[in-house]
Scaffold this motif. Sequence first.
Motif, short mmCIF file in Angstrom:
data_model
loop_
_atom_site.label_atom_id
_atom_site.label_comp_id
_atom_site.label_asym_id
_atom_site.label_seq_id
_atom_site.Cartn_x
_atom_site.Cartn_y
_atom_site.Cartn_z
N LEU A 223 70.46 33.14 68.26
CA LEU A 223 70.42 34.50 67.71
C LEU A 223 69.45 34.58 66.53
N GLY A 224 69.32 33.48 65.77
CA GLY A 224 68.42 33.49 64.63
C GLY A 224 68.80 34.57 63.62
N SER A 225 67.82 35.38 63.23
CA SER A 225 68.04 36.42 62.21
C SER A 225 68.40 37.77 62.81
N LEU A 226 68.80 37.77 64.07
CA LEU A 226 69.02 39.03 64.79
C LEU A 226 69.97 39.96 64.06
N LEU A 227 71.12 39.45 63.61
CA LEU A 227 72.13 40.32 63.01
C LEU A 227 71.75 40.73 61.60
N GLU A 228 71.19 39.80 60.81
CA GLU A 228 70.82 40.12 59.43
C GLU A 228 69.68 41.14 59.40
N TRP A 229 68.64 40.90 60.18
CA TRP A 229 67.50 41.82 60.19
C TRP A 229 67.83 43.13 60.91
N GLY A 230 68.80 43.05 61.82
CA GLY A 230 69.08 44.22 62.65
C GLY A 230 70.00 45.24 62.03
N GLU A 231 70.82 44.83 61.07
CA GLU A 231 71.83 45.76 60.55
C GLU A 231 71.23 47.07 60.03
N PRO A 232 70.20 47.05 59.18
CA PRO A 232 69.67 48.34 58.71
C PRO A 232 68.99 49.16 59.80
N ALA A 305 59.50 39.04 69.64
CA ALA A 305 59.94 37.64 69.55
C ALA A 305 59.62 37.05 68.18
N SER A 306 60.40 36.04 67.81
CA SER A 306 60.16 35.30 66.58
C SER A 306 58.94 34.40 66.73
N GLN A 307 58.43 33.94 65.61
CA GLN A 307 57.20 33.13 65.60
C GLN A 307 57.51 31.66 65.89
N ASP A 325 57.92 37.69 61.81
CA ASP A 325 58.45 36.59 61.01
C ASP A 325 59.14 37.05 59.74
N SER A 326 59.49 38.34 59.68
CA SER A 326 60.16 38.88 58.49
C SER A 326 60.88 40.16 58.88
N PRO A 327 61.86 40.61 58.07
CA PRO A 327 62.54 41.87 58.37
C PRO A 327 61.58 43.05 58.43
N THR A 328 60.58 43.05 57.55
CA THR A 328 59.62 44.17 57.54
C THR A 328 58.80 44.18 58.82
N ALA A 329 58.34 43.00 59.24
CA ALA A 329 57.56 42.91 60.47
C ALA A 329 58.41 43.27 61.68
N TYR A 330 59.68 42.88 61.66
CA TYR A 330 60.60 43.20 62.75
C TYR A 330 60.76 44.72 62.87
N GLN A 331 60.98 45.39 61.76
CA GLN A 331 61.12 46.85 61.78
C GLN A 331 59.85 47.51 62.31
N ALA A 332 58.69 46.99 61.90
CA ALA A 332 57.43 47.56 62.38
C ALA A 332 57.29 47.41 63.89
#
Length: 381
Positions: A223-232, A305-307, A325-332
Amino acid sequence: METSAATRRLSVLLVATSYPANLGDWRGLFIRHLTDALGRRSDLHVSLWAPPGERAAAVTDASMPDESRWLGDLMQSGGIAHALRNNRLRGGWLALNLLRHLRRAYKRHAEQLDLLHCNWLQTMLPAPRKLPVLVTVLGTDMQLLKLPLMPALLRRAMRRRPVTICPNADWMEAPLRTLFGKVARVQTVPFGIDAAWFNLQRRVDFTAASRWLVVSRLTRDKLGSLLEWGEPLFKDQLRELHLFGPMQEQIDLPPWAHYHGPATPAQLCETWFPQAHGLITLSRHSEGRPQVMLEAMAAGLPIIASQLPAHADLISHGNTGLLCDSPTAYQACIERLENPDQNQRIGATARAWVRASIGTWDDCATRYVTLYRKLVAEAAR
């Protein structure tokens, strides 16, 4: 002899520790597709030593009843790699028992074989001397090579026989050549993709809440950072996150993450992939070339996908998918694929690339047979 090896029907024993009960089972499904594709060829006689499950009529079952039962129990328990991660003593005991069963099976079939095709590096350890071996390598194999003495034991098993090591992704070639380049040939062979994914027609409603899919074994690394980055991005938002796969570690999922358990390929292909905005994988796990990513690309479903090396090896950022590779990049990435033009362009580019570069399971079988014949010819010299 070389002419004979290039034309005659070859007898190959395919060895695997995972195999699905049927086409609706997620475990080891790629082994079923590969076995079926090899079995369709008129220039091969294929035998399969694997857990119990449906076999094509052209494929001979090489497992004795007690071996089949033991392999089925092993797979149900999560397999040797899972056991080694959680209990080294139990994992080691299972590995020794696997080698014992394999040694007996190899001895029983050796005289009728032209070569072995092993779907896990460690399963070639008890291979009969001088018999050519093709061995496929996945991301899990790379982790197991870190076990004490494992590379040395494998090099010993590879000596005095033709061996081709076939990772299913390019990024594994360099470390494998470092370990085994003096005793084996290393050549990437990508797996194939079932034709159903290429035939899938997407029907996404870009005016409704965007729907995102995660198809994976549920572990913290996967899962990696899926839940942390995904909550907002997903909590109380007009987006839906749907998770599919077996829960292999106890993970508390938030209510905004919709967990469905394991899904069959048919359910994903017919119901979920057509209506989704994209597939997400933020894995930190050692990956080979995840099959579900290939299937998504064949379906024209964009990927975020993650890096990881495996992801960067497969995806050209901005062309055939998106990397972050970051929450900001994920949102973008999420916001970019909510644009219909961007979503459809990246999905179409991914489908065209994977059709040309990877192809179907029959294409994969052809790649393997070319290497089979090189091995058999080399052994005859």
